[in-house]
Scaffold this motif. Structure first.
Motif, PDB file in Angstrom:
ATOM      1  N   SER A 196     101.650  52.311  35.793  1.00  0.00           N
ATOM      2  CA  SER A 196     101.749  51.422  36.967  1.00  0.00           C
ATOM      3  C   SER A 196     101.758  52.165  38.288  1.00  0.00           C
ATOM      4  N   TYR A 219     110.650  49.930  42.028  1.00  0.00           N
ATOM      5  CA  TYR A 219     110.513  50.703  40.784  1.00  0.00           C
ATOM      6  C   TYR A 219     109.230  51.527  40.838  1.00  0.00           C
ATOM      7  N   SER A 234     104.592  56.323  34.491  1.00  0.00           N
ATOM      8  CA  SER A 234     104.132  54.972  34.165  1.00  0.00           C
ATOM      9  C   SER A 234     102.703  54.799  34.662  1.00  0.00           C
TER      10      SER A 234
HETATM   11  C1  LIG Z   1     107.468  35.797  32.230  1.00  0.00           C
HETATM   12  C2  LIG Z   1     106.077  36.148  31.767  1.00  0.00           C
HETATM   13  C3  LIG Z   1     105.040  35.777  32.784  1.00  0.00           C
HETATM   14  C4  LIG Z   1     105.988  37.632  31.434  1.00  0.00           C
HETATM   15  C5  LIG Z   1     106.865  38.016  30.225  1.00  0.00           C
HETATM   16  C6  LIG Z   1     106.590  39.451  29.849  1.00  0.00           C
HETATM   17  C7  LIG Z   1     107.067  40.460  30.918  1.00  0.00           C
HETATM   18  C8  LIG Z   1     108.581  40.560  30.895  1.00  0.00           C
HETATM   19  C9  LIG Z   1     106.382  41.812  30.628  1.00  0.00           C
HETATM   20  C10 LIG Z   1     104.856  41.668  30.694  1.00  0.00           C
HETATM   21  C11 LIG Z   1     104.309  42.984  31.257  1.00  0.00           C
HETATM   22  C12 LIG Z   1     105.524  43.909  31.170  1.00  0.00           C
HETATM   23  C13 LIG Z   1     105.519  45.185  31.915  1.00  0.00           C
HETATM   24  C14 LIG Z   1     106.724  45.763  32.292  1.00  0.00           C
HETATM   25  C15 LIG Z   1     108.042  45.060  32.093  1.00  0.00           C
HETATM   26  C16 LIG Z   1     107.956  43.776  31.246  1.00  0.00           C
HETATM   27  C17 LIG Z   1     106.687  42.994  31.547  1.00  0.00           C
HETATM   28  C18 LIG Z   1     106.662  42.570  33.024  1.00  0.00           C
HETATM   29  C19 LIG Z   1     106.770  47.036  33.091  1.00  0.00           C
HETATM   30  C20 LIG Z   1     106.943  46.634  34.560  1.00  0.00           C
HETATM   31  C21 LIG Z   1     107.943  47.942  32.655  1.00  0.00           C
HETATM   32  C22 LIG Z   1     108.000  49.253  33.411  1.00  0.00           C
HETATM   33  C23 LIG Z   1     106.689  49.881  33.681  1.00  0.00           C
HETATM   34  O1  LIG Z   1     106.633  51.090  33.907  1.00  0.00           O
HETATM   35  C24 LIG Z   1     105.459  49.077  33.783  1.00  0.00           C
HETATM   36  C25 LIG Z   1     105.465  47.861  32.874  1.00  0.00           C
HETATM   37  C26 LIG Z   1     104.231  47.012  33.108  1.00  0.00           C
HETATM   38  C27 LIG Z   1     104.189  45.858  32.083  1.00  0.00           C
END
Ligand SMILES: CC(C)CCC[C@@H](C)[C@H]1CC[C@H]2C3=C(CC[C@]12C)[C@@]1(C)CCC(=O)C[C@@H]1CC3
Ligand SMILES: NC(=O)C1=CN([C@@H]2O[C@H](COP(=O)(O)OP(=O)(O)OC[C@H]3O[C@@H](n4cnc5c(N)ncnc54)[C@H](OP(=O)(O)O)[C@@H]3O)[C@@H](O)[C@H]2O)C=CC1
Length: 343
Positions: A118, A143, A116
Motif C-alpha cells: 500500500s 498508517y 506494505s
Molecule cells: C467493509 C468492507 C467494505 C471491507 C471488509 C474487508 C476489509 C476489512 C479489508 C479489505 C482489504 C483489507 C486491507 C487491509 C485491512 C483490511 C481490509 C481493509 C490493509 C489496509 C491492512 C494493512 C495494509 O498494509 C494494507 C491492507 C490493504 C487491504
C-alpha cells in the motif's frame, strides 16, 4: 540455507505476538532456528520461544532481546485500521529508527522489515504494480503515510555492514487474522454487506499468511554481503489476483453468510465515507469512533490494486506455497467461532 546452518542462529521477531509475527515465529521454529519474540504483551506461550516484553520505541527494552541475534524481523505496527497519527509516527517511524540503532549497538547485521504494498497506493487503480512505482504522494491515511516513511528509513539504512530488505505483502489473511475476516463478518452481521461497492469487477491481491511468512524467511536467508536483495523492496503476494468481491463472497459463504448481490455506485459510498470521516473528526474530542467504511477501505473495496512479485521470483526464487482456494478453505476452517449459527 541448509538445516545445519540454521542451528544456533537466533532470530528476533519484533511484533512476534501479532498475527503475521506469530506465524513467522512458528515457521522459524519449524526450520530449526532459535527464536526470540519482542512485543508489548505475551500473546501466546511456547517453551521454545524466549519472550521479551517491552516497547520497541525504547532502546533499553530492545537491547536484551538482540544479544547474539542473527536477523531481526520487524513486523510490529499499531493496528492498521486505527487512525492514531501520533501513535503511527511514534511506532512506525521513531520506533523503527530505534530498532536500527539497537541493531547496530548489539552488532546485529540483518533487518527484514514488513512493509506494505500500500505504500504506492493513493486510492487510484494499481494494476500489476512493480516495486519501481513511486511512493504515494498523497497517502490516504496515517498508517500508509508512516509505512512509506518506515520503508525509506530501513532501506536507506542498508550499508556494507548492515543489510536491510523490505517485504511488501498485500491483503494478508489466514488463521488468527484480526483484521480481514473478523471485520468482514462483523460488517455482514451488522447488515452492511448487502451491496458490493462499485461494479464488483475490481481486481485485488489477497495473500495467505503462510506465503507472506515464506517470503520473509527467504529474504532473511538471502540477506548476505553483496546480495542483490540488500536495500530493496519486494512484493510478496499469492500471485493470483482475484475480484475483490469474489474473495469476500467466498469468505462469507464459507462461514454461512449471504454474499452481497446488488451494487452501489462507488462515488456514492465514497462520499458517504468522507462525510463520516468529517463527523468522526468533529466528534473526536467527545468520542473516538472508528468507522468501517473509511475513504481508504472504500477505495480498497472499489479499485484495482494488485502487484507483480516477479522481482521476488527472480531474486529469491519466491513461489507461493499455498494457492488461493486452499488458503481460503484453511482460513474459513480456522474460524469456527465466526460461523453463522442463525441459519
Ligand atoms: C467493509 C468492507 C467494505 C471491507 C471488509 C474487508 C476489509 C476489512 C479489508 C479489505 C482489504 C483489507 C486491507 C487491509 C485491512 C483490511 C481490509 C481493509 C490493509 C489496509 C491492512 C494493512 C495494509 O498494509 C494494507 C491492507 C490493504 C487491504
Ligand atoms: N494485515 C495486513 O493485511 C497487512 C499487514 N502488513 C504489515 O504486516 C505487519 C504485521 O501486521 P499484523 O500482523 O496484521 O499486525 P498485528 O497488529 O496483528 O501485529 C502487530 C504486533 O506489533 C505489536 N506492537 C505494536 N506496537 C508495538 C510497540 N510499540 N512495541 C512492541 N510491539 C508493538 C502489536 O501489539 P498490540 O497488539 O498490543 O498493539 C502486535 O502484537 C505490519 O508491519 C503491517 O504493517 C502489510 C500488509 C498487509
Amino acid at each position: 540455507m541448509e538445516a545445519t546452518d540454521r542451528q544456533g542462529k537466533i532470530c528476533l521477531v519484533v511484533g512476534g505476538g501479532g498475527f503475521l509475527g506469530r506465524h513467522i515465529v512458528e515457521k522459524l521454529l519449524d526450520r530449526g532456528y532459535e527464536v526470540h519474540v519482542f512485543d508489548l504483551r505475551e500473546t501466546f506461550k511456547d517453551d521454545r520461544v524466549t519472550y521479551f516484553l517491552g516497547d520497541l520505541c525504547k532502546k533499553e527494552d530492545l537491547l536484551p532481546a538482540m544479544k547474539d541475534v542473527f536477523v531481526v524481523f520487524h513486523c510490529a505496527t499499531p493496528s492498521p485500521l486505527s487512525n492514531n497519527k501520533e501513535l503511527f509516527h511514534k511506532v512506525n517511524c521513531h520506533g523503527t529508527k530505534t530498532i536500527i540503532e539497537a541493531c547496530k549497538e548489539a552488532g546485529v547485521k540483518r533487518l527484514v522489515l514488513t512493509s506494505s504494498a500500500s505504500v504506492v497506493y493513493e486510492g487510484k487503480d494499481v494494476e500489476n504494480g512493480t516495486e519501481d512505482l513511486p511512493y504515494a504522494c498523497k497517502p490516504m491515511d496515517y498508517y500508509t503515510e508512516t509505512k512509506i516513511l518506515q520503508e525509506k528509513i530501513v532501506l536507506e539504512a542498508n550499508s556494507d555492514d548492515f543489510f536491510t530488505v523490505a517485504i511488501r505483502p498485500h491483503g494478508i489473511f489466514g488463521p488468527r487474522d484480526p483484521h480481514m475476516v473478523p471485520t468482514t463478518v462483523r460488517t455482514a452481521k451488522a447488515g452492511k454487506m448487502k451491496f458490493k461497492i462499485g461494479d464488483g469487477k475490481n481486481i485485488v491481491d489477497f495473500t495467505f499468511v503462510e506465503n507472506v511468512v515464506h517470503g520473509h524467511i527467504l529474504a532473511a536467508e538471502h540477506l548476505e554481503p553483496g546480495s542483490k536483495i540488500c536495500g530493496k523492496a519486494y512484493h510478496i503476494t499469492n500471485d493470483e489476483p482475484i475480484f475483490f468481491w469474489d474473495f469476500l463472497s467466498k469468505i462469507l459463504t464459507g462461514l454461512g453468510y449471504n454474499a452481497p448481490k446488488k451494487n452501489l455506485p462507488f462515488w456514492l459510498v465514497y462520499i458517504i465515507a468522507v462525510i463520516l470521516q468529517v463527523i468522526c473528526f468533529l466528534l473526536k474530542p467527545i468520542k473516538q469512533i472508528h468507522p468501517t467504511f473509511t475513504p481508504m477501505t472504500v477505495s480498497l473495496a472499489g479499485t484495482h490494486h494488485y502487484y507483480s512479485c516477479q522481482r521476488a521470483i527472480a531474486d529469491m526464487g519466491y513461489k507461493p506455497l499455498v494457492n488461493l482456494d486452499d488458503a481460503i478453505q484453511k482460513t474459513v476452517d480456522s474460524f469456527p467461532e465466526l460461523r453463522n449459527t442463525s441459519k
